[in-house]
Enzyme design. Sequence first.
Site, PDB file in Angstrom:
ATOM      1  N   HIS A  10       9.219  17.516   0.400  1.00 43.53           N
ATOM      2  CA  HIS A  10       9.646  16.586   0.392  1.00 43.53           C
ATOM      3  C   HIS A  10      10.178  16.112   2.140  1.00 43.53           C
ATOM      4  CE1 HIS A  10      10.188  15.498  -3.766  1.00 43.53           C
ATOM      5  NE2 HIS A  10      10.390  17.232  -4.218  1.00 43.53           N
ATOM      6  N   CYS A  48       7.907  12.219   2.981  1.00 53.09           N
ATOM      7  CA  CYS A  48       8.584  11.084   2.733  1.00 53.09           C
ATOM      8  C   CYS A  48       9.363  11.239   4.352  1.00 53.09           C
ATOM      9  CB  CYS A  48       9.579  10.628   1.939  1.00 53.09           C
ATOM     10  SG  CYS A  48       8.714  10.637   0.568  1.00 53.09           S
TER      11      CYS A  48
END
EC number: 3.4.22.60
Length: 508
Positions: free
Chosen positions: A317, A360
């Site tokens: 992430h 991301c």
Amino acid sequence: MMRQDRRNLLERNILVFSNKLQSEQILEVLIAKQILNADNGDVINSCRTERDKRKEIVKAVQRRGDVAFDAFYDALRDTGHHELAAVLEPLARTIDFITPRDLECPMSPASHRRSRALSPSTFSSPTRVHRDSVSSVSSFTSTYQDVYTRARSTSRSSRPLHASDRHNYVSPSNSFQSQPSSANSSFTGCSSLGYSSSRTRSYSKASAHSQYIFHEEDMNYVDAPTIHRVFDEKTMYRNFSTPRGLCLIINNEHFEQMPTRNGTKADKDNISNLFRCMGYIVHCKDNLTGRAMMLTIRDFAKNETHGDSAILVILSHGEENVIIGVDDVSVNVHEIYDLLNAANAPRLANKPKLVFVQACRGERRDNGFPVLDSVDGVPALIRPRGWDKGDGPLFNFLGCVRPQAQQVWRKKPSQADILIAYATTAQYVSWRNSARGSWFIQAVCEVFSLHAKDMDVVELLTEVNKKVACGFQTSQGANILKQMPELTSRLLKKFYFWPEDRNRSSAV
């Protein structure tokens, strides 16, 4: 029409010509010999780069028939391109003159009707020419041809598209109609970019969880003679060591508060198999905290056994400029790059270091913009709702927000000889399929396995950009969502992987 073996010889040596051909000099000779005309010259000179001009010359010769091949060989000899002439010598024969009626010119349909076999009174028969040229091949060239033939004979198998593939792509006529999903269908990503169906590969299932894994038979190799003919130390990084170098893969799947990254195991398996086939020793580390990531990368940078290049892959992430550990502690990406500089990684000084970041970089979603697909437009891969997830902390409408005020590593300037390939642009999410892995890693494996033998890394990642941007999309409500990777290069030379099959190359 040019013989197929001659066309193949030009095609597989296009990289050699694009690096060493003096385009202006050769173009003048070919125009003087009436192989090319002024219009051809204008097209070639309009190319943006010198390398593109060289490639266009070779392609123009391919279109002009057998006489053009022989004239091109003579022009190479006459202008001092002896190394390039040697490439064509096995299939070439010298000629004293040519006439326009001996040429094949696809720009003039009438020329196809006028094409004819070469007069026996002018040249020897095609059979005799072929036999004489083969007998004149040196033992080195013969070995090279044997190696190439064996490599081609063991290339990947192909298969047609099946009904189970339909949910992976749509035709231009219904590009926004989602198809039913099946977790057990095979991914055929090459069809999304218009690759020939004969090049379409199948991804094997590694387990009952339908992980689509890259295998060694998916790799296109290059042989040692080609590598050493092409290499130019002034413009290219060395990448000949055995092994090529070390590759570290950090794969964070299970987090304390953030959602599990389903599908990341497929990414890890695919990318690790890819770089093993390219000659790297791969080390995988799973589920690292923020601090553990920094310590692992620091130890990797200081490793005493680095080869000619190094690769770092991070699957986690993230947010803009940070990677998040499984303890929800974020690490600044520039701090990571600083660990790879010459001071912290003396074994990697002046060597290319490639970083691939699948995470991301924000919460924004790219809705794309409407375009009118032509008949040969690129179909998009439609993902059924709920399958594709983001790698950001605010994905799914703030449903998994991590605590704020976490430690963030300081930003420091990055150094030369580093290339960073991001899965998405700054401030945007990246997408990951729960069965096949992320769009970005799927595209990297597909493009690199096909083209790493003759494209440098910047060209490869440009193709990856195209594949992700044009070949993938998902839906969220009524919105169609897209993704655009980003490349940051601080390389000072061109970098080629040149994947080499050691078993076949050892015979050379």
